[in-house]
Design a protein around this motif. Structure first.
Motif, PDB file in Angstrom:
ATOM      1  N   PRO A  10       0.709  -1.222   0.008  1.00  0.00           N
ATOM      2  CA  PRO A  10       0.088  -0.053   0.079  1.00  0.00           C
ATOM      3  C   PRO A  10       1.156   1.275  -0.190  1.00  0.00           C
ATOM      4  CG  PRO A  10       0.066  -1.153   2.262  1.00  0.00           C
ATOM      5  CD  PRO A  10       0.717  -1.981   1.180  1.00  0.00           C
ATOM      6  N   GLU A  11       2.126   0.986  -0.020  1.00  0.00           N
ATOM      7  CA  GLU A  11       2.989   2.271   0.392  1.00  0.00           C
ATOM      8  C   GLU A  11       4.119   2.340  -0.587  1.00  0.00           C
ATOM      9  OE1 GLU A  11       4.064   5.533   0.689  1.00  0.00           O
ATOM     10  OE2 GLU A  11       2.844   5.644   2.398  1.00  0.00           O
ATOM     11  N   ARG A  12       4.158   3.297  -1.356  1.00  0.00           N
ATOM     12  CA  ARG A  12       5.406   3.045  -2.422  1.00  0.00           C
ATOM     13  C   ARG A  12       6.522   3.690  -2.118  1.00  0.00           C
ATOM     14  NH1 ARG A  12       4.025   2.318  -8.285  1.00  0.00           N
ATOM     15  NH2 ARG A  12       6.398   2.791  -8.567  1.00  0.00           N
ATOM     16  N   ARG A  13       6.500   4.427  -0.839  1.00  0.00           N
ATOM     17  CA  ARG A  13       7.762   5.003   0.099  1.00  0.00           C
ATOM     18  C   ARG A  13       8.122   4.079   0.776  1.00  0.00           C
ATOM     19  NH1 ARG A  13       4.664  10.347   1.928  1.00  0.00           N
ATOM     20  NH2 ARG A  13       2.897   8.612   2.046  1.00  0.00           N
ATOM     21  N   SER A  14       7.742   2.859   0.797  1.00  0.00           N
ATOM     22  CA  SER A  14       8.329   1.711   1.621  1.00  0.00           C
ATOM     23  C   SER A  14       9.294   1.104   1.128  1.00  0.00           C
ATOM     24  CB  SER A  14       7.094   0.766   2.146  1.00  0.00           C
ATOM     25  OG  SER A  14       6.777   0.234   0.604  1.00  0.00           O
ATOM     26  N   LEU A  15      10.076   0.155   2.207  1.00  0.00           N
ATOM     27  CA  LEU A  15      10.957  -0.606   1.475  1.00  0.00           C
ATOM     28  C   LEU A  15      10.604  -1.368   0.281  1.00  0.00           C
ATOM     29  CD1 LEU A  15      13.715  -2.254   1.809  1.00  0.00           C
ATOM     30  CD2 LEU A  15      12.436  -3.902   3.463  1.00  0.00           C
ATOM     31  N   GLY A  16       9.516  -2.109   0.331  1.00  0.00           N
ATOM     32  CA  GLY A  16       9.120  -2.362  -0.862  1.00  0.00           C
ATOM     33  C   GLY A  16       9.038  -1.720  -1.961  1.00  0.00           C
ATOM     34  N   GLY A  17       8.470  -0.306  -1.631  1.00  0.00           N
ATOM     35  CA  GLY A  17       8.421   0.284  -2.946  1.00  0.00           C
ATOM     36  C   GLY A  17       9.735   0.760  -3.568  1.00  0.00           C
ATOM     37  N   SER A  18      10.842   0.765  -2.451  1.00  0.00           N
ATOM     38  CA  SER A  18      12.212   0.837  -2.980  1.00  0.00           C
ATOM     39  C   SER A  18      12.907   0.054  -3.880  1.00  0.00           C
ATOM     40  CB  SER A  18      12.960   1.377  -1.900  1.00  0.00           C
ATOM     41  OG  SER A  18      12.586   2.570  -1.145  1.00  0.00           O
ATOM     42  N   LEU A  19      12.498  -1.283  -3.234  1.00  0.00           N
ATOM     43  CA  LEU A  19      13.160  -2.586  -3.984  1.00  0.00           C
ATOM     44  C   LEU A  19      12.206  -2.553  -5.397  1.00  0.00           C
ATOM     45  CD1 LEU A  19      13.017  -5.129  -1.232  1.00  0.00           C
ATOM     46  CD2 LEU A  19      15.174  -4.051  -2.140  1.00  0.00           C
ATOM     47  N   LEU A  20      11.060  -2.014  -5.654  1.00  0.00           N
ATOM     48  CA  LEU A  20      10.304  -2.109  -6.890  1.00  0.00           C
ATOM     49  C   LEU A  20      11.084  -1.161  -7.902  1.00  0.00           C
ATOM     50  CD1 LEU A  20       8.036  -2.791  -8.853  1.00  0.00           C
ATOM     51  CD2 LEU A  20       6.895  -0.737  -7.701  1.00  0.00           C
ATOM     52  N   ALA A  21      11.362  -0.208  -7.494  1.00  0.00           N
ATOM     53  CA  ALA A  21      11.999   0.748  -8.266  1.00  0.00           C
ATOM     54  C   ALA A  21      13.435   0.448  -8.666  1.00  0.00           C
ATOM     55  CB  ALA A  21      12.263   2.171  -7.434  1.00  0.00           C
ATOM     56  N   GLU A  22      14.266  -0.471  -7.511  1.00  0.00           N
ATOM     57  CA  GLU A  22      15.640  -0.902  -7.943  1.00  0.00           C
ATOM     58  C   GLU A  22      15.356  -2.055  -8.989  1.00  0.00           C
ATOM     59  OE1 GLU A  22      19.351  -0.709  -7.677  1.00  0.00           O
ATOM     60  OE2 GLU A  22      18.369   0.225  -6.154  1.00  0.00           O
ATOM     61  N   GLY A  23      14.357  -2.830  -8.769  1.00  0.00           N
ATOM     62  CA  GLY A  23      14.059  -3.993  -9.980  1.00  0.00           C
ATOM     63  C   GLY A  23      13.700  -3.494 -11.188  1.00  0.00           C
ATOM     64  N   LEU A  24      12.834  -2.606 -11.387  1.00  0.00           N
ATOM     65  CA  LEU A  24      12.756  -2.054 -12.546  1.00  0.00           C
ATOM     66  C   LEU A  24      13.926  -1.560 -13.070  1.00  0.00           C
ATOM     67  CD1 LEU A  24       9.049  -0.739 -12.228  1.00  0.00           C
ATOM     68  CD2 LEU A  24       9.724  -3.164 -12.676  1.00  0.00           C
ATOM     69  N   ARG A  25      14.649  -0.755 -12.545  1.00  0.00           N
ATOM     70  CA  ARG A  25      15.558   0.049 -13.205  1.00  0.00           C
ATOM     71  C   ARG A  25      16.715  -1.197 -13.650  1.00  0.00           C
ATOM     72  NH1 ARG A  25      15.270   3.811  -8.640  1.00  0.00           N
ATOM     73  NH2 ARG A  25      16.763   2.563  -7.495  1.00  0.00           N
ATOM     74  N   THR A  26      16.646  -2.153 -12.784  1.00  0.00           N
ATOM     75  CA  THR A  26      17.826  -3.224 -13.105  1.00  0.00           C
ATOM     76  C   THR A  26      17.156  -3.984 -14.498  1.00  0.00           C
ATOM     77  OG1 THR A  26      18.265  -3.618 -10.942  1.00  0.00           O
ATOM     78  CG2 THR A  26      18.826  -5.489 -12.360  1.00  0.00           C
ATOM     79  N   LEU A  27      16.103  -4.173 -14.426  1.00  0.00           N
ATOM     80  CA  LEU A  27      15.522  -5.048 -15.734  1.00  0.00           C
ATOM     81  C   LEU A  27      15.693  -4.152 -16.765  1.00  0.00           C
ATOM     82  CD1 LEU A  27      12.069  -6.161 -14.356  1.00  0.00           C
ATOM     83  CD2 LEU A  27      14.303  -7.405 -14.789  1.00  0.00           C
ATOM     84  N   TYR A 202      19.912  -2.250   3.621  1.00  0.00           N
ATOM     85  CA  TYR A 202      19.154  -1.993   2.282  1.00  0.00           C
ATOM     86  C   TYR A 202      19.965  -2.179   1.072  1.00  0.00           C
ATOM     87  CZ  TYR A 202      16.686   0.060  -1.747  1.00  0.00           C
ATOM     88  OH  TYR A 202      16.289   0.167  -2.981  1.00  0.00           O
ATOM     89  N   ALA A 203      21.405  -1.554   0.908  1.00  0.00           N
ATOM     90  CA  ALA A 203      22.200  -1.535   0.074  1.00  0.00           C
ATOM     91  C   ALA A 203      22.512  -2.812  -0.262  1.00  0.00           C
ATOM     92  CB  ALA A 203      23.411  -0.912   0.521  1.00  0.00           C
ATOM     93  N   HIS A 204      22.691  -3.860   0.900  1.00  0.00           N
ATOM     94  CA  HIS A 204      23.137  -5.168   0.574  1.00  0.00           C
ATOM     95  C   HIS A 204      21.828  -5.862  -0.216  1.00  0.00           C
ATOM     96  CE1 HIS A 204      24.752  -9.113   1.312  1.00  0.00           C
ATOM     97  NE2 HIS A 204      23.428  -9.584   1.792  1.00  0.00           N
ATOM     98  N   GLY A 205      20.664  -5.728   0.266  1.00  0.00           N
ATOM     99  CA  GLY A 205      19.425  -6.449  -0.205  1.00  0.00           C
ATOM    100  C   GLY A 205      19.211  -5.993  -1.457  1.00  0.00           C
ATOM    101  N   ALA A 206      19.669  -4.782  -1.926  1.00  0.00           N
ATOM    102  CA  ALA A 206      19.285  -4.054  -3.299  1.00  0.00           C
ATOM    103  C   ALA A 206      20.058  -4.832  -4.139  1.00  0.00           C
ATOM    104  CB  ALA A 206      19.189  -2.698  -3.348  1.00  0.00           C
ATOM    105  N   ALA A 207      21.555  -5.092  -3.901  1.00  0.00           N
ATOM    106  CA  ALA A 207      22.460  -5.629  -4.593  1.00  0.00           C
ATOM    107  C   ALA A 207      22.114  -7.099  -4.834  1.00  0.00           C
ATOM    108  CB  ALA A 207      23.730  -5.593  -3.829  1.00  0.00           C
TER     109      ALA A 207
END
Length: 253
Positions: A10-27, A202-207
């Motif tokens: 429900p919140e795009r400013r959450s950890l989940g939202g950050s991981l979503l943005a990271e994932g789409l940029r990576t794709l 977070y940096a570790h999880g994003a990597a």
């Protein structure tokens, strides 16, 4: 690759939202095509009812039969059809959600209930009249990845952790939804300790997420047994020569 990313938070400013943005940029950086279904952002209706099936009888609603009729007659509601078109386009589906009460949020369960209708995701017959499921089915040939975050530490989801091993906690989704409809279930990607994650964490999880997406097409799926592979008898019980002397969900690997 063509990837559909279904996001349920429900919140795009959450950890989940950050991981979503990271994932789409990576794709994008890897040259993959992607489409996104942000369920909360879309205001996704999470409950099945007669309005899903234009022309459904109001006398009594038989959900499976009405799903198949509406799918065949092309009278499913437009929001369902749009999601089915995205699935048909994709070769890989990513489902991202926070783990709530050992499962996905209700809005994502509602997406499965409404979109994977009989005749599209399941209830399909092969040339021999056999129902295609567990390795076969309407979504056979596609791959599915869970991206999730949990508040607990990873030790609690270890082999003797109080929460149970995560792959077994997610068995209803990995085996009962993905594999049942024919999708190959990939090992889940998990960020633990989400409630206390530091910037370094977070940096570790994003990597790690970037690496999982980089190897998305080569990652071996969970080795679930196909129903049609000979391991199950006519009552759909695992034959005694397979995983002898053991029981539980682990025997289906």
């Amino acid at each position: 690759m063509k990837i559909l990313w279904v996001f349920a938070h429900p919140e795009r400013r959450s950890l989940g939202g950050s991981l979503l943005a990271e994932g789409l940029r990576t794709l994008e950086s890897l040259g993959h095509e992607h489409r996104t279904s942000d369920l909360y952002g879309m205001g996704w209706k999470a409950v099945v009812d007669a309005d899903d099936f234009g022309g459904a009888s109001r006398e009594r609603l038989f959900v499976g039969a009405e799903q198949e009729r509406a799918y065949t007659e092309r009278t499913l509601s437009e929001d369902i059809v749009r999601e089915q078109e995205k699935i048909a386009w994709a070769d890989t589906l990513v489902f991202q959600f926070p783990l709530w009460w050992f499962g996905p949020p209700a809005i994502l369960k509602g997406w499965f209930d409404r979109v994977l209708v009989q005749g599209f995701g399941f209830g399909i017959k092969g040339p021999d009249g056999r129902t295609l499921r567990y390795g076969d089915g309407g979504l056979a040939g596609k791959r599915a990845l869970v991206v999730t975050s949990v508040g607990a530490r990873d030790s609690g989801f270890g082999p003797r952790g109080i929460h149970g091993q995560l792959e077994q906690v997610l068995f209803p989704l990995l085996h009962g939804t993905f594999w049942y409809t024919g999708m190959a279930a990939l090992p889940p990607f998990v960020v633990y300790g989400a409630d206390r994650l530091t910037a370094a964490g977070y940096a570790h999880g994003a990597a790690e997420l970037r690496e999982r997406l980089r190897t998305l097409h080569t990652t071996a799926p969970l080795p679930y047994r196909p129903e049609a592979g000979g391991a199950y008898d006519e009552d759909l019980v695992l034959r005694p020569e397979f995983a002898p002397g053991t029981s539980g969900v682990g025997v289906h690997r």
